[in-house]
Design a protein around this motif. Sequence first.
Motif, mmCIF file in Angstrom:
data_model
loop_
_atom_site.group_PDB
_atom_site.id
_atom_site.type_symbol
_atom_site.label_atom_id
_atom_site.label_comp_id
_atom_site.label_asym_id
_atom_site.label_seq_id
_atom_site.Cartn_x
_atom_site.Cartn_y
_atom_site.Cartn_z
ATOM 1 N N PRO A 50 23.296 44.879 52.583
ATOM 2 C CA PRO A 50 24.145 45.675 53.476
ATOM 3 C C PRO A 50 25.406 46.141 52.755
ATOM 4 O O PRO A 50 25.882 45.487 51.825
ATOM 5 C CB PRO A 50 24.488 44.697 54.597
ATOM 6 C CG PRO A 50 24.353 43.345 53.984
ATOM 7 C CD PRO A 50 23.313 43.458 52.908
ATOM 8 N N ALA A 51 25.917 47.284 53.189
ATOM 9 C CA ALA A 51 27.160 47.826 52.644
ATOM 10 C C ALA A 51 28.301 47.399 53.566
ATOM 11 O O ALA A 51 28.404 47.913 54.681
ATOM 12 C CB ALA A 51 27.089 49.343 52.543
ATOM 13 N N PRO A 52 29.157 46.460 53.138
ATOM 14 C CA PRO A 52 30.242 45.981 54.002
ATOM 15 C C PRO A 52 31.114 47.131 54.521
ATOM 16 O O PRO A 52 31.555 47.984 53.759
ATOM 17 C CB PRO A 52 31.043 45.049 53.103
ATOM 18 C CG PRO A 52 30.062 44.591 52.075
ATOM 19 C CD PRO A 52 29.161 45.784 51.846
ATOM 20 N N GLY A 53 31.310 47.150 55.835
ATOM 21 C CA GLY A 53 32.174 48.156 56.449
ATOM 22 C C GLY A 53 31.483 49.464 56.776
ATOM 23 O O GLY A 53 32.040 50.302 57.467
ATOM 24 N N GLN A 54 30.290 49.669 56.269
ATOM 25 C CA GLN A 54 29.547 50.906 56.532
ATOM 26 C C GLN A 54 28.510 50.621 57.621
ATOM 27 O O GLN A 54 27.592 49.841 57.411
ATOM 28 C CB GLN A 54 28.861 51.398 55.254
ATOM 29 C CG GLN A 54 29.818 51.697 54.117
ATOM 30 C CD GLN A 54 30.658 52.924 54.391
ATOM 31 O OE1 GLN A 54 30.189 53.908 54.962
ATOM 32 N NE2 GLN A 54 31.918 52.875 54.006
ATOM 33 N N GLN A 165 40.281 47.511 50.787
ATOM 34 C CA GLN A 165 40.189 47.845 49.364
ATOM 35 C C GLN A 165 39.572 49.221 49.166
ATOM 36 O O GLN A 165 39.994 49.976 48.288
ATOM 37 C CB GLN A 165 39.375 46.778 48.614
ATOM 38 C CG GLN A 165 39.343 46.994 47.105
ATOM 39 C CD GLN A 165 40.733 46.898 46.475
ATOM 40 O OE1 GLN A 165 41.446 45.925 46.696
ATOM 41 N NE2 GLN A 165 41.114 47.901 45.702
ATOM 42 N N THR A 166 38.625 49.566 50.014
ATOM 43 C CA THR A 166 38.007 50.901 49.922
ATOM 44 C C THR A 166 39.054 51.972 50.168
ATOM 45 O O THR A 166 39.112 52.980 49.434
ATOM 46 C CB THR A 166 36.854 51.025 50.938
ATOM 47 O OG1 THR A 166 35.889 50.001 50.680
ATOM 48 C CG2 THR A 166 36.180 52.393 50.845
ATOM 49 N N ARG A 167 39.900 51.802 51.193
ATOM 50 C CA ARG A 167 40.973 52.772 51.468
ATOM 51 C C ARG A 167 41.888 52.892 50.265
ATOM 52 O O ARG A 167 42.271 54.005 49.874
ATOM 53 C CB ARG A 167 41.785 52.355 52.707
ATOM 54 C CG ARG A 167 41.105 52.616 54.020
ATOM 55 C CD ARG A 167 42.054 52.505 55.200
ATOM 56 N NE ARG A 167 42.837 51.301 55.253
ATOM 57 C CZ ARG A 167 42.430 50.129 55.734
ATOM 58 N NH1 ARG A 167 41.194 50.010 56.211
ATOM 59 N NH2 ARG A 167 43.217 49.079 55.757
ATOM 60 N N THR A 168 42.247 51.768 49.666
ATOM 61 C CA THR A 168 43.115 51.792 48.479
ATOM 62 C C THR A 168 42.440 52.543 47.346
ATOM 63 O O THR A 168 43.054 53.402 46.703
ATOM 64 C CB THR A 168 43.456 50.349 48.032
ATOM 65 O OG1 THR A 168 44.153 49.699 49.093
ATOM 66 C CG2 THR A 168 44.314 50.351 46.786
#
Length: 172
Positions: A50-54, A165-168
Amino acid sequence: MPERSERVIDYSVFKDGTLYLGTATADLPEITYLSDTIKGGGISGEVEAPAPGQTGAMTLTLNWRTSERAAVALLAPKVHSIDLRASIQGFDPSTNEYKEHAMKITVRARPLSMSMGNLEPAATMDSNNSFSVSYIKVTQDGIETLEIDKYNYIHKVDGIDYLAQTRTNLGL
């Protein structure tokens, strides 16, 4: 001994936080992670990763006993803010007492469809509205337990934002 959850005592549906919408049952969104099958060197077989957050598409369905005016208004092609507020019954076996807990589910949703239902003497119409959900927030006894905001890259579970972290990394 831990408290046991038993049932939903009752709940109400509101639009924009204050407008009571009527008598409905709700089919809440299912939250599924986007995933891909990984295989190759170093893996013994396949792994579903799974893709965390997606997450996949989320839908909310409100099922009405009759064709409510509010149901027709929710067909307007815009984002609607809908609150589902519930009182949850628990039971504490150590004290033999019932407990009540507040649950609030807030969604931002766009209409996908509306079924007008059926006309039959002395029967419910069974109309419904279906929505595409881009935002959901679950609060239990005043504590935020889940928040998913697809357009703002927020995916919080028990207070941890798994897309921070993705947003960063994306400069957002």
